[in-house]
Scaffold this active site. Structure first.
Site, PDB file in Angstrom:
ATOM      1  N   GLU A   1       0.838  -1.217   0.000  1.00 47.66           N
ATOM      2  CA  GLU A   1       0.000   0.000   0.000  1.00 47.66           C
ATOM      3  C   GLU A   1       0.870   1.263   0.000  1.00 47.66           C
ATOM      4  O   GLU A   1       0.522   2.268  -0.609  1.00 47.66           O
ATOM      5  CB  GLU A   1      -0.946  -0.016   1.205  1.00 47.66           C
TER       6      GLU A   1
ATOM      7  N   GLU B   1      -3.796  -9.832   4.213  1.00 49.34           N
ATOM      8  CA  GLU B   1      -4.669  -9.472   5.343  1.00 49.34           C
ATOM      9  C   GLU B   1      -5.853 -10.419   5.498  1.00 49.34           C
ATOM     10  O   GLU B   1      -6.209 -10.802   6.608  1.00 49.34           O
ATOM     11  CB  GLU B   1      -5.183  -8.031   5.186  1.00 49.34           C
TER      12      GLU B   1
HETATM   13  N1  COA Z   1       4.316  -7.727  11.527  1.00 50.13           N
HETATM   14  C1  COA Z   1       5.067  -8.085  12.580  1.00 50.13           C
HETATM   15  N2  COA Z   1       6.041  -9.004  12.523  1.00 50.13           N
HETATM   16  C2  COA Z   1       6.256  -9.598  11.334  1.00 50.13           C
HETATM   17  C3  COA Z   1       5.495  -9.296  10.199  1.00 50.13           C
HETATM   18  C4  COA Z   1       4.489  -8.300  10.327  1.00 50.13           C
HETATM   19  N3  COA Z   1       3.738  -7.924   9.297  1.00 50.13           N
HETATM   20  N4  COA Z   1       5.922 -10.058   9.175  1.00 50.13           N
HETATM   21  C5  COA Z   1       6.928 -10.820   9.650  1.00 50.13           C
HETATM   22  N5  COA Z   1       7.131 -10.539  10.953  1.00 50.13           N
HETATM   23  C6  COA Z   1       8.131 -11.136  11.838  1.00 50.13           C
HETATM   24  C7  COA Z   1       7.825 -12.595  12.127  1.00 50.13           C
HETATM   25  O1  COA Z   1       6.884 -12.701  13.189  1.00 50.13           O
HETATM   26  C8  COA Z   1       9.195 -13.123  12.510  1.00 50.13           C
HETATM   27  O2  COA Z   1       9.455 -12.758  13.859  1.00 50.13           O
HETATM   28  P1  COA Z   1      10.196 -13.813  14.859  1.00 50.13           P
HETATM   29  O3  COA Z   1      11.560 -14.008  14.246  1.00 50.13           O
HETATM   30  O4  COA Z   1      10.213 -13.088  16.161  1.00 50.13           O
HETATM   31  O5  COA Z   1       9.360 -15.049  14.825  1.00 50.13           O
HETATM   32  C9  COA Z   1      10.131 -12.304  11.627  1.00 50.13           C
HETATM   33  O6  COA Z   1       9.387 -11.170  11.174  1.00 50.13           O
HETATM   34  C10 COA Z   1      10.628 -13.077  10.417  1.00 50.13           C
HETATM   35  O7  COA Z   1       9.502 -13.604   9.744  1.00 50.13           O
HETATM   36  P2  COA Z   1       9.284 -15.180   9.502  1.00 50.13           P
HETATM   37  O8  COA Z   1       7.815 -15.422   9.520  1.00 50.13           O
HETATM   38  O9  COA Z   1      10.138 -15.986  10.414  1.00 50.13           O
HETATM   39  O10 COA Z   1       9.865 -15.310   8.031  1.00 50.13           O
HETATM   40  P3  COA Z   1       9.391 -16.348   6.934  1.00 50.13           P
HETATM   41  O11 COA Z   1      10.315 -16.161   5.789  1.00 50.13           O
HETATM   42  O12 COA Z   1       9.229 -17.697   7.519  1.00 50.13           O
HETATM   43  O13 COA Z   1       7.917 -15.824   6.511  1.00 50.13           O
HETATM   44  C11 COA Z   1       6.261 -14.188   5.837  1.00 50.13           C
HETATM   45  C12 COA Z   1       7.770 -14.573   5.922  1.00 50.13           C
HETATM   46  C13 COA Z   1       6.196 -12.796   5.289  1.00 50.13           C
HETATM   47  C14 COA Z   1       5.534 -15.153   4.906  1.00 50.13           C
HETATM   48  C15 COA Z   1       5.619 -14.270   7.242  1.00 50.13           C
HETATM   49  O14 COA Z   1       6.437 -13.570   8.153  1.00 50.13           O
HETATM   50  C16 COA Z   1       4.238 -13.630   7.293  1.00 50.13           C
HETATM   51  O15 COA Z   1       3.269 -14.249   6.916  1.00 50.13           O
HETATM   52  N6  COA Z   1       4.167 -12.363   7.774  1.00 50.13           N
HETATM   53  C17 COA Z   1       2.912 -11.645   7.863  1.00 50.13           C
HETATM   54  C18 COA Z   1       2.643 -10.938   6.559  1.00 50.13           C
HETATM   55  C19 COA Z   1       1.308 -10.240   6.600  1.00 50.13           C
HETATM   56  O16 COA Z   1       0.282 -10.847   6.818  1.00 50.13           O
HETATM   57  N7  COA Z   1       1.357  -8.938   6.346  1.00 50.13           N
HETATM   58  C20 COA Z   1       0.187  -8.124   6.359  1.00 50.13           C
HETATM   59  C21 COA Z   1       0.008  -7.631   7.717  1.00 50.13           C
HETATM   60  S1  COA Z   1      -1.442  -6.697   7.924  1.00 50.13           S
END
Ligand code: COA
Length: 672
Positions: free
Chosen positions: A494, A514
């Site tokens: 966004e 989301e």
């Molecule tokens: N907000 C807060 N923390 C986030 C985040 C977000 N949007 N996206 C990733 N993180 C954090 C994870 O919780 C993780 O923290 P940790 O190491 O304390 O567990 C860290 O960033 C690394 O992410 P991780 O999930 O371990 O990496 P990955 O490569 O396995 O997966 C994603 C990457 C992006 C697929 C996964 O992190 C995810 O689904 N994130 C949410 C994305 C999302 O829904 N965004 C829209 C939010 S409204």
């Protein structure tokens, strides 16, 4: 090699070839972990592990095998990648095995004479251009390397346990090093998922000054409290108290050495507590299981621990040992503090930090005191790095612990930087990029959401607050270009879609996840695409209601991405060129009612087959249609903010957010 010290290490082009053969000396606690990091980051690399004891080498190689097996079992590493990690990996007790290395990294015992001998032996065997680094946590680089024939190719790179997973690495910028070496090392670390922290050559560098003195102060406090009491009070500041951590490190004799060094160099107030020499295991309480501590004693312990933290902080910043933002980030990421010391200071009531520092100075004469007003120690940007390339300002989103996820403080910081510079005739425009190579931005910070659940007004207001930057971008005359160095999710996308142009690394992708969290993207994704790229409406329908991924190449075909780049260097170069190309061009007006293709709730299934919440998909459909029917952009955006507020009050949002934070799959079947 380039020697410009950009705040974002990747902005300096990689001007030295990738290392092909790295030697790691020391098969003890940290050497094998460093080796594992290097091999997983660069699987084609040849790596030689040296130790004087063959059993240590055997144990280290077994440890690496164990790590790869576990990573495969947990799905973190593919089988062929695991095979590559273990290939070209050998151990030896003979320094001749280091011949041909282009980088030798020493992680042996903390003993200066030993290190001199090791590096003399290494220098006799490797090319004079090979990089030499030491993992010492305390000995200044000038002392370790000055006797070398070619000290300019050497410095300290200080890792933190566990080195294969902990991203922090202090890179010491000492006067004898070729400045280009420091630039290259930071680039290498950042490109391989680490967080390099540029640090001056003071004894114990930046983070061990904090950690060692924190532990030493805790040990001195044993005169008035037990280890369990001290750890319990420390739990306010850290995830695990000092004695608990010392137990993990098996007594940590290193503090005797590091604090003796500081005491010899900087004064008796640093002398290590006697008790370290006689106790190897502390009787304490586990993290999260504090014991009761009497109020007066609690206040005394808290003041002393906070005192040493703040005293070290002002000293580190006054002496220029590291930057304020790096200090905060390093304390959290490398040392397990809940907040960085400067964030902690900001959160204290007026006058409290000064009171604590004054008390500390009285109780611990000689310890550093503030030389400036305390507010002057705060960083101007906490979540961003700001660099200049020619007449373009490059803003880097840096929250490595959350894949650069956005919150209102971060968006306000971006806005402040833009406002500060947009009137400057010497600045042509801005580029926004994410830190590292994995993510531009993983969306809004999900950790901020629980407090908004159930409160439609608060949630809608949060969306409005996060949009202050975006609304400003809409009206800007100077161009802002999004440089997508990796995934752009949710709020990250966004933000990018409000920039005046988008350039993306070919491997990047966009997604609006989301809906899989039981919420919806409320700061523009239900509005902007339909006004900016109306021909791609069907694709955005799929992204919003099914969380479909949009790869950069497809986005380019659709006109969403203006240009694709082959690598990070090209990405930045092209983004800067775009700024120049766009200069002076007016933006299209996004007001007016839009007609869009019909959009239906359907089976409420994500692109990957997961069940979604039909309630949330319904809210998205309604908001997209409502926003399209709005006569002005401002009114359309307001539809999005309110829909975000409405989503926050659903059972699906509670379930989706709790499941992400609890690391489990949501059950939208139960919530609807
Ligand atoms: N907000 C807060 N923390 C986030 C985040 C977000 N949007 N996206 C990733 N993180 C954090 C994870 O919780 C993780 O923290 P940790 O190491 O304390 O567990 C860290 O960033 C690394 O992410 P991780 O999930 O371990 O990496 P990955 O490569 O396995 O997966 C994603 C990457 C992006 C697929 C996964 O992190 C995810 O689904 N994130 C949410 C994305 C999302 O829904 N965004 C829209 C939010 S409204």
């Amino acid at each position: 090699m380039t020697s410009t010290l950009f705040a974002n290490p990747l902005l300096a082009p990689a001007s030295r070839p990738q290392p092909r053969h790295i030697g790691v000396i020391g098969a003890g606690a940290i050497g094998p972990d460093i080796a594992y990091y290097l091999k997983t980051a660069r699987p084609g690399l040849k790596l030689t592990l040296i130790d004087i004891r063959q059993p240590a080498i055997d144990a280290a190689l077994a440890r690496l095998r164990d790590y790869t097996d576990k990573a495969v079992a947990r799905g973190k590493l593919k089988l062929d990648a695991a095979t590559a990690v273990m290939a070209d990996l050998a151990g030896s007790t003979d320094y001749d095995a280091l011949k041909g290395c282009d980088w030798v990294l020493e992680a042996a015992t903390e003993d200066l004479t030993l290190k001199h001998r090791i590096f003399a032996d290494v220098e006799a065997r490797v090319a004079e251009t090979a990089i030499l680094t030491s993992n010492t946590s305390s000995l200044p680089a000038a002392r370790v390397f000055s006797a070398l024939k070619h000290p300019e190719r050497a410095t300290v790179t200080h890792f933190f346990a566990p080195a294969w997973r902990n991203p922090a690495v202090e890179v010491i910028n000492w006067p004898g090093a070729d400045p280009a070496l420091v630039v290259w090392l930071r680039h290498f670390f950042c490109a391989t998922g680490k967080l390099p922290l540029l640090t001056a050559d003071a004894p114990c560098f930046m983070l061990d000054r904090v950690f060692d003195n924190w532990c030493n102060e805790a040990a001195l406090l044993l005169a008035q409290a037990t280890a369990a009491e001290i750890d319990s009070v420390a739990g306010k500041f850290v995830h695990a108290g000092p004695f608990f951590v010392l137990n993990l490190a098996h007594g940590n004799p290193i503090i005797v050495e590091t604090n003796t060094l500081q005491a010899d160099e900087e004064g008796e107030h640093y002398r290590p507590a006697q008790i370290f020499r006689s106790v190897e295991r502390w009787v304490t309480s586990a993290p999260g299981k504090p014991i009761a501590v009497a109020d007066g004693k609690r206040a005394d312990i808290r003041d002393r621990l906070l005192g040493v933290l703040l005293s070290q902080t002002v000293d580190i910043l006054d002496r220029g040992i590291g930057s304020a933002a790096d200090l905060d980030l390093g304390c959290r990421i490398a040392l397990g503090f809940k907040q960085g010391p400067l964030d902690l200071m900001r959160g204290l009531v007026e006058g409290e930090a000064a009171r604590v520092l004054e008390r500390f100075a009285r109780e611990r004469p000689g310890m550093p005191v503030a030389k400036r007003a305390l507010a002057a120690y705060q960083p101007s940007e906490r979540h961003l790095l700001v660099d200049r390339i020619d007449d373009v300002l490059v803003i880097t989103l840096r929250r490595p612990e959350a894949l650069n996820a956005l919150h209102d403080e971060m968006t306000d910081e971006i806005l402040a930087v833009i406002r500060r510079h947009e009137g400057d005739p010497a600045i042509a425009g801005f580029v926004i990029v994410g830190y590292g190579t994995k993510a531009f931005c993983a969306g809004a910070d999900i950790g901020r959401f629980p407090s908004m659940l159930g409160d439609a007004q608060a949630a809608a207001q949060y969306a409005r607050d996060c949009s202050r930057l975006l609304v400003h971008l809409d009206a800007m005359r100077k161009p802002v270009v999004a440089a997508l160095n990796g995934m752009a999710l949710g709020g990250g996308f966004e933000l990018a879609m409000r920039c005046h142009a988008l350039v993306a690394d070919r491997r990047a992708f966009m997604q609006l996840p989301e809906v899989t969290l039981g919420i919806l993207p409320g700061i523009g994704a239900m509005v902007i695409p339909y006004r900016r790229w109306p021909d791609a409406a069907a694709v955005f329908h799929g992204m919003l209601t099914r969380a479909e991924r949009l790869p950069a190449k497809r986005a380019h075909d659709l006109g969403v991405i203006d240009e694709l780049a082959d690598d990070f260097d090209a990405l930045i170069r092209q983004a800067v060129a775009r700024v120049h190309k766009l200069a002076g061009q007016p933006r299209a007006n996004a007001d007016g009612v839009r007609s869009i293709a019909p959009l239906e709730v359907g089976d409420a299934k994500a692109a990957d087959g997961r069940q979604l919440s039909a309630t949330i998909v319904g809210l998205i459909v309604q908001a997209v249609q409502g926003a399209a029917a709005a006569p002005t952009l401002a009114q359309a955006l307001e539809v999005g903010y309110r829909a975000f507020g409405a989503a926050a009050c659903t059972a699906a949002a509670g379930e989706g957010i709790a499941s992400f934070l609890g690391r489990r799959s949501p059950d939208f079947g139960a919530t609807g």
